[in-house]
Design an enzyme around this catalytic site. Sequence first.
Site, PDB file in Angstrom:
ATOM      1  CB  SER A  92     -84.261 115.762  11.178  1.00 26.15           C
ATOM      2  OG  SER A  92     -84.757 116.872  11.896  1.00 26.15           O
ATOM      3  CE1 TYR A 146     -84.377 113.126  15.812  1.00 23.16           C
ATOM      4  CE2 TYR A 146     -84.233 115.435  15.141  1.00 23.16           C
ATOM      5  CZ  TYR A 146     -84.726 114.162  14.943  1.00 23.16           C
ATOM      6  OH  TYR A 146     -85.555 113.906  13.872  1.00 23.16           O
TER       7      TYR A 146
END
Length: 239
Positions: free
Chosen positions: A141, A154
């Site tokens: 990501s 995250y």
Amino acid sequence: MTGERPLAGRTALVTGASRGIGRVVAESLAEAGVRVWCLARSGSAVNELAGRIGGEALVADITDDLAIWGALDDMAATLGGPPDIVVNSAGLFAIATGAKETVQRFDEILDVNLRGTFLVNRALLPSLLERGSGLIVNLGSVAGRKAYKGNAAYSASKFGLRGYHEVLLEELRGSGVRACLLEPAATDTPIWDALDPDGNPRLPNRDQMLRAEDVAEAVLFVATRPGTVTIPVLQIERA
């Protein structure tokens, strides 16, 4: 890609295949001629997907070691070895600051996003290395290379994934097995539904995000490179 089957005869494993990016990746690989093993913990969703694309369903929780090893052993027994392509797309996403994130949720996110990827790769790497060919795509990501407020758990999982992937690249060098860390920017999938990004000025609007199809196209791009070409990291953003 209508009429084109550039990966005909290949086999693939896609984790997190029941929804979001994983689902679209599995569909796109199947359209390109790949026989896809779709892995997810949601039995009804993954069985529906596998039936529709002519693939195989593997129902297992990415955090359950025995279930994952058993499912991958069954797949390898059917194939007579590991798949040609492994796409680690199973993931959890949540927004919370380091002062508010719970320890339980932090552990859950790292278990899926980081440990789950390691678990799948660990199960398949020995046979991939023995064969001397294969492609692993680890789905990272933008939050694995850039800090955002509220991404405590995250980002920890995705920065950790980047570190693990860098080591993996060094260990695979010269083996014939390739690996790519695919790092998309925010992508419009159901993980945003509960967060209502269009109603939150601190989040990107959904029409500013990548589509899951964009990420799937990137996977196909990496998978269709010649065996002599490796793409260690691929970052994609909305233009």
